[in-house]
Design an enzyme around this catalytic site. Structure first.
Site, PDB file in Angstrom:
ATOM      1  N   GLU A 105       0.842  -1.206   0.000  1.00 34.32           N
ATOM      2  CA  GLU A 105       0.000   0.000   0.000  1.00 34.32           C
ATOM      3  C   GLU A 105       0.877   1.257   0.000  1.00 34.32           C
ATOM      4  O   GLU A 105       0.591   2.233  -0.689  1.00 34.32           O
ATOM      5  CB  GLU A 105      -0.933  -0.011   1.218  1.00 34.32           C
ATOM      6  CG  GLU A 105      -1.989  -1.106   1.106  1.00 34.32           C
ATOM      7  CD  GLU A 105      -2.858  -1.228   2.352  1.00 34.32           C
ATOM      8  OE1 GLU A 105      -2.307  -1.480   3.432  1.00 34.32           O
ATOM      9  OE2 GLU A 105      -4.082  -1.039   2.224  1.00 34.32           O
ATOM     10  N   GLU A 125      -4.046  -9.367   3.732  1.00 32.90           N
ATOM     11  CA  GLU A 125      -4.752  -9.005   4.967  1.00 32.90           C
ATOM     12  C   GLU A 125      -5.938  -9.904   5.277  1.00 32.90           C
ATOM     13  O   GLU A 125      -6.223 -10.187   6.435  1.00 32.90           O
ATOM     14  CB  GLU A 125      -5.232  -7.544   4.900  1.00 32.90           C
ATOM     15  CG  GLU A 125      -4.151  -6.499   5.099  1.00 32.90           C
ATOM     16  CD  GLU A 125      -3.462  -6.073   3.807  1.00 32.90           C
ATOM     17  OE1 GLU A 125      -3.524  -6.838   2.808  1.00 32.90           O
ATOM     18  OE2 GLU A 125      -2.855  -4.998   3.795  1.00 32.90           O
TER      19      GLU A 125
HETATM   20  N1  3HC Z   1       4.109  -7.373  11.825  1.00 36.85           N
HETATM   21  C1  3HC Z   1       4.785  -7.754  12.924  1.00 36.85           C
HETATM   22  N2  3HC Z   1       5.664  -8.777  12.946  1.00 36.85           N
HETATM   23  C2  3HC Z   1       5.842  -9.455  11.794  1.00 36.85           C
HETATM   24  C3  3HC Z   1       5.168  -9.114  10.614  1.00 36.85           C
HETATM   25  C4  3HC Z   1       4.271  -8.015  10.645  1.00 36.85           C
HETATM   26  N3  3HC Z   1       3.617  -7.599   9.568  1.00 36.85           N
HETATM   27  N4  3HC Z   1       5.549  -9.970   9.634  1.00 36.85           N
HETATM   28  C5  3HC Z   1       6.438 -10.797  10.191  1.00 36.85           C
HETATM   29  N5  3HC Z   1       6.618 -10.504  11.485  1.00 36.85           N
HETATM   30  C6  3HC Z   1       7.546 -11.125  12.437  1.00 36.85           C
HETATM   31  C7  3HC Z   1       7.225 -12.588  12.696  1.00 36.85           C
HETATM   32  O1  3HC Z   1       6.262 -12.716  13.731  1.00 36.85           O
HETATM   33  C8  3HC Z   1       8.574 -13.126  13.098  1.00 36.85           C
HETATM   34  O2  3HC Z   1       8.789 -12.745  14.428  1.00 36.85           O
HETATM   35  P1  3HC Z   1       9.593 -13.708  15.427  1.00 36.85           P
HETATM   36  O3  3HC Z   1      10.948 -13.893  14.801  1.00 36.85           O
HETATM   37  O4  3HC Z   1       9.585 -12.973  16.702  1.00 36.85           O
HETATM   38  O5  3HC Z   1       8.801 -14.981  15.437  1.00 36.85           O
HETATM   39  C9  3HC Z   1       9.539 -12.333  12.212  1.00 36.85           C
HETATM   40  O6  3HC Z   1       8.823 -11.165  11.809  1.00 36.85           O
HETATM   41  C10 3HC Z   1       9.993 -13.071  10.974  1.00 36.85           C
HETATM   42  O7  3HC Z   1       8.831 -13.564  10.302  1.00 36.85           O
HETATM   43  P2  3HC Z   1       8.788 -15.026   9.686  1.00 36.85           P
HETATM   44  O8  3HC Z   1       9.321 -15.998  10.681  1.00 36.85           O
HETATM   45  O9  3HC Z   1       7.408 -15.222   9.192  1.00 36.85           O
HETATM   46  O10 3HC Z   1       9.835 -14.891   8.513  1.00 36.85           O
HETATM   47  P3  3HC Z   1       9.763 -15.460   7.031  1.00 36.85           P
HETATM   48  O11 3HC Z   1      10.996 -15.006   6.375  1.00 36.85           O
HETATM   49  O12 3HC Z   1       9.455 -16.925   7.075  1.00 36.85           O
HETATM   50  O13 3HC Z   1       8.500 -14.758   6.335  1.00 36.85           O
HETATM   51  C11 3HC Z   1       7.073 -12.914   5.679  1.00 36.85           C
HETATM   52  C12 3HC Z   1       8.495 -13.380   6.101  1.00 36.85           C
HETATM   53  C13 3HC Z   1       6.706 -13.568   4.339  1.00 36.85           C
HETATM   54  C14 3HC Z   1       7.101 -11.430   5.545  1.00 36.85           C
HETATM   55  C15 3HC Z   1       6.066 -13.394   6.748  1.00 36.85           C
HETATM   56  O14 3HC Z   1       6.529 -12.999   8.015  1.00 36.85           O
HETATM   57  C16 3HC Z   1       4.694 -12.816   6.581  1.00 36.85           C
HETATM   58  O15 3HC Z   1       3.908 -13.331   5.806  1.00 36.85           O
HETATM   59  N6  3HC Z   1       4.369 -11.761   7.353  1.00 36.85           N
HETATM   60  C17 3HC Z   1       3.040 -11.203   7.384  1.00 36.85           C
HETATM   61  C18 3HC Z   1       2.749 -10.380   6.158  1.00 36.85           C
HETATM   62  C19 3HC Z   1       1.391  -9.772   6.249  1.00 36.85           C
HETATM   63  O16 3HC Z   1       0.400 -10.438   6.490  1.00 36.85           O
HETATM   64  N7  3HC Z   1       1.313  -8.451   6.040  1.00 36.85           N
HETATM   65  C20 3HC Z   1       0.099  -7.725   6.156  1.00 36.85           C
HETATM   66  C21 3HC Z   1       0.028  -7.134   7.509  1.00 36.85           C
HETATM   67  S1  3HC Z   1      -1.529  -6.382   7.843  1.00 36.85           S
HETATM   68  C22 3HC Z   1      -1.412  -4.851   7.109  1.00 36.85           C
HETATM   69  O17 3HC Z   1      -0.434  -4.530   6.505  1.00 36.85           O
HETATM   70  C23 3HC Z   1      -2.608  -3.955   7.325  1.00 36.85           C
HETATM   71  C24 3HC Z   1      -2.630  -2.784   6.410  1.00 36.85           C
HETATM   72  O18 3HC Z   1      -3.442  -3.049   5.302  1.00 36.85           O
HETATM   73  C25 3HC Z   1      -3.176  -1.609   7.108  1.00 36.85           C
END
Ligand code: 3HC
Ligand code: NAI
Length: 699
Positions: A105, A125
């Site tokens: 975004e 999301e």
């Molecule tokens: N917020 C907070 N923490 C997050 C995060 C996020 N968006 N994404 C990842 N993390 C944290 C994980 O909890 C993890 O923490 P930990 O080491 O303490 O367990 C650390 O970052 C590493 O994450 P992964 O173990 O998942 O690492 P990978 O390399 O396997 O994957 C990733 C990376 C593909 C980015 C995966 O973490 C992921 O899918 N993250 C979520 C992405 C997501 O859903 N984004 C949308 C968020 S909602 C949003 O943006 C709302 C907006 O529209 C207003």
């Protein structure tokens, strides 16, 4: 602590860098620092263009998920992005790694977007029970078209760089090996020399979509995500917003976003997200270095062994599979080749890669000597203690010192298997789920006396195989199958009392499971349940109710789907099974024999008992230390047993219902069967303290 965002300038090109490890999530401090950096850019008269980029493995993985459910802190993400878009100097956003949610975004609010090879972007999301709440439902349709945008938002799919370029989300793709800042600067310099136009996404026309297409997407959302509200609300946000002036559309999106933030589904899905990551974080693994695990041996090439071999091969590991004789080895070889062929058909593997794997990385043999070089050997032979102990004796002879020896047993005592070797510290359970190359759950079963680095190796291998690995202690059925046996028994109690298997299955699928317990048994094969009953007969408590109808069905040769008859009848007219009147008769005969007058059940009552049995046994599993925390149970049931993700898992669900009322229900059921409905001591303890299962997840 270093600043999460820095501003710098080289000549007339500014650089704004987001540096918030591990994934540059945009919490309040990052948003505030971005506001300041863009103010600095705006005020810096020497800067003609800004390159926005991130350090580390991703540009920005989204908003900081940990903030959801708390009071939102200013500056809000939609406002920040609107301010960037409104600037009168261009911003070029460079994306790499996983650019997701708020990260995409943010990029769509910039004026030019450059992708690095390997980029995966998306708006996932809805998989967290929310919708893109920072303009995503308004800007993505303007860039990619409404149909493509809705498809991406509803499926939560990650899109590769080439596809994103073709969809118009990216303006350009950098060359292989490019670094974010250098690639951004190079493009910025080019744009300045060519004369860059300030293209704001918000100024693009609002897209339209044909009514039938929209209906199709809605129907897909309902079918694919039954009972979930985020997907349909996101579609509404995009469509309703597109009919409004842009900024009113963004405000409308925000209202719907805030509604979802308050929903129990959001809480459940985000619980699932963090629980999946927390399962591998165990104090016993801290600082322990796993042993090598690149060369895998698999013993037994049946249903499980061939699936495990495929999972390892797809993860790039080397696999030696051992069967009983040359003929069985050839059959296993063909099974593995065929499953890899299916991966080719599904586009998951190239033809060349398959050929390479089969010629270089995989071999099937029948001599244990072929395992001499293996780092980890996983046994998946028949579920028979003596056969397994023989196999482990052979492994002890042929495997190199330090090799990890694992069993895929479903129920057998692992310490007894380990005792067949001279090295029990190297032995553990790696309990895969069928089909092993598809199902993400892996129970890592740790007997007393297993060395910490053996356990760490199990987790490291699970990670390589892209599994969700959960630690389990030794007991009959470990975490998942132990709990499964109890909630299945609760279903049998209800069927004896008057419910039909069909009604139980309907109630359970209505709750959100993809299948009910009887349909699942038909799929797995009723012979498996029969063998389990036989195995346990000698040690069974006389107070335990075991239905006889299963044995009658077994005697008639009804093994479920594979014989076209089980709890359901299968045939060309009803491939998914039709309720069987004959099964009803068999059950009715048993009720009569036992003097049970059938009574009716509501679906609510069925779910109350089914879930109470599940949660109560799960509480015993946690209380006895078989599962390390309640979240480990949740992840097990979510990934191995079809528990509906939007309910977060049985322990999370129990907290939302209130543990006191649940205990009260269980105590009420004791009037009918005091043996079956013994309340878990942990549940009683938590109720006495007024605590929740969640309170135990922090330990
Ligand atoms: N917020 C907070 N923490 C997050 C995060 C996020 N968006 N994404 C990842 N993390 C944290 C994980 O909890 C993890 O923490 P930990 O080491 O303490 O367990 C650390 O970052 C590493 O994450 P992964 O173990 O998942 O690492 P990978 O390399 O396997 O994957 C990733 C990376 C593909 C980015 C995966 O973490 C992921 O899918 N993250 C979520 C992405 C997501 O859903 N984004 C949308 C968020 S909602 C949003 O943006 C709302 C907006 O529209 C207003
Ligand atoms: P299967 O019957 O499909 O395969 C067993 C294979 O082991 C056969 O191909 C057989 O030839 C081979 N075998 C037997 N003895 C052998 C020996 N001494 N050396 C080499 N190979 C030998 O059984 P399946 O379903 O694959 O189960 C295997 C194990 O996995 C069992 O312990 C089972 O409890 C467990 N398991 C099964 C699951 C399932 O859904 N089927 C799920 C999780 C675990």
């Amino acid at each position: 602590m270093t600043a999460p965002v820095t501003y710098s300038r080289d000549g007339d090109i500014a650089a704004i860098c987001i540096d918030n490890p591990p994934v540059n999530a945009m919490g309040a401090d990052v948003r505030a620092a971005l506001v300041s950096a863009f103010e600095e850019f705006s005020a810096d008269s020497a800067a003609r263009i800004a390159v926005l980029y991130g350090t580390g493995r991703t540009f920005v993985a989204g908003a900081d998920i940990r903030e959801f459910g708390k009071t939102p802190k200013e500056p809000l993400l939609p406002d920040l992005i609107n301010r960037i878009e409104a600037l009168d100097k261009p911003v070029l956003c460079v994306m790499h790694g996983s650019t997701l949610g708020g990260g995409l975004e943010l990029a769509m609010g910039a004026h030019v977007r450059l992708g690095l090879p390997g980029l995966k972007l998306g708006l996932p999301e809805t998989s967290l029970g929310i919708l893109p709440g920072a303009g995503g439902t308004q800007r993505l349709p303007r860039l990619a078209g409404m149909e493509a945008a809705l498809e991406m938002i509803v499926s939560a799919r990650h899109v590769g760089a080439e596809e994103a370029r073709a969809l118009g989300i990216l303006d350009a793709l950098a060359d292989e090996g490019a670094e974010p800042l250098a690639a951004g600067r190079e493009m910025a310099a080019r744009l300045l020399s060519e004369g860059v136009a300030l293209r704001r996404t918000c100024d693009l026309p609002a897209p339209e979509i044909m009514a039938e297409k929209l209906a199709e997407i809605r129907a897909y959302a309902v079918k694919r995500y039954p009972g979930q509200i985020a997907q349909l609300t996101a579609i509404d946000a995009a469509i309703e917003g597109a009919a409004l002036p842009f900024h009113d559309g963004v405000k409308h999106e925000r209202r719907l976003f805030m509604r979802l933030i308050e929903s129990p589904q959001r809480a459940a899905l985000i619980h699932a997200f963090f629980a999946e990551r927390k399962v591998a974080q165990l104090p016993e693994l801290a600082g322990i270095i796993p042993r090598p695990h690149g060369q895998i041996g698999v013993i037994g090439g049946g249903r499980m062994g061939s699936g495990i071999a495929v999972a390892a091969l797809l993860a790039g590991l080397d696999v030696t599979l051992i069967e009983r004789d040359a003929e069985a080895a050839a059959i296993a070889q063909a099974a593995v080749a065929q499953t890899l062929g299916e991966s080719v058909k599904r586009g998951k593997l190239s033809k060349d890669k398959r050929a390479h794997i089969l010629s270089e990385s995989f071999r099937a043999a029948h001599d244990h000597a072929a395992l001499a070089e293996c780092d980890v050997v996983i046994e998946a032979v028949f579920e028979d203690m003596e056969i397994k102990r023989d196999v482990f004796r052979a492994l002890d002879q042929h495997c190199r010192p330090g090799a990890v020896l694992a069993t895929n047993t479903s129920y057998l005592e692992i310490p007894q298997i380990a005792a067949a070797t001279s090295r029990p510290a190297d032995v553990l359970g790696l309990h895969f789920f069928s089909p092993a190359h598809v199902m993400r759950l892996l129970e890592i079963v740790v007997p007393e006396g297993t060395a910490p680095d053996t356990v760490a190796t199990g987790f490291a291998l699970g990670k390589k195989l892209r599994k969700v690995s959960v630690r389990a202690g030794v007991c009959d059925g470990f975490i998942g199958n132990r709990i499964l046996q109890v909630y299945r028994a609760a279903a049998d109690h209800m069927v004896l009392a008057g419910a039909s298997p069909y009604q139980v299955d309907q109630a359970v699928t209505g709750f959100g499971f993809p299948m009910g317990p009887y349909a699942v048994q038909d799929l797995a094969g009723l012979d498996i349940g029969y063998m389990t009953r036989q195995r346990k007969a000698a040690t069974r408590d006389s107070r335990e109710f075991v239905p006889r109808w299963g044995d009658v069905m077994h005697e008639r040769g009804w093994y479920g789907r594979k014989t076209q008859q089980g709890y359901y009848s299968y045939g060309p007219d009803h491939p998914r099974g039709a309720p069987s009147a004959e099964v009803e008769e068999i059950i009715a005969a048993e009720r009569a024999e036992r003097g049970v007058t059938p009574r009716s059940f509501t679906d609510e009552e069925i779910i109350a008992r089914y879930m109470a049995a599940m949660v109560n046994e799960a509480a015993k599993v946690v209380g006895e230390g078989i599962a390390a925390r309640p979240l480990d149970v949740d992840v097990t049931l979510l990934h191995g047993y079809g528990f509906p993700r939007c309910r977060g898992g049985p322990m999370h669900w129990a907290d939302t219902q209130g543990l006191e009322s649940l205990l009260h229900q269980i105590e009420g059921f004791q009037n009918e069967d005091a043996y079956f409905w013994q309340a878990a001591p942990l549940l009683q303890e938590l109720v006495a303290k007024g605590a929740t299962f969640a309170s135990l997840n922090e330990t």
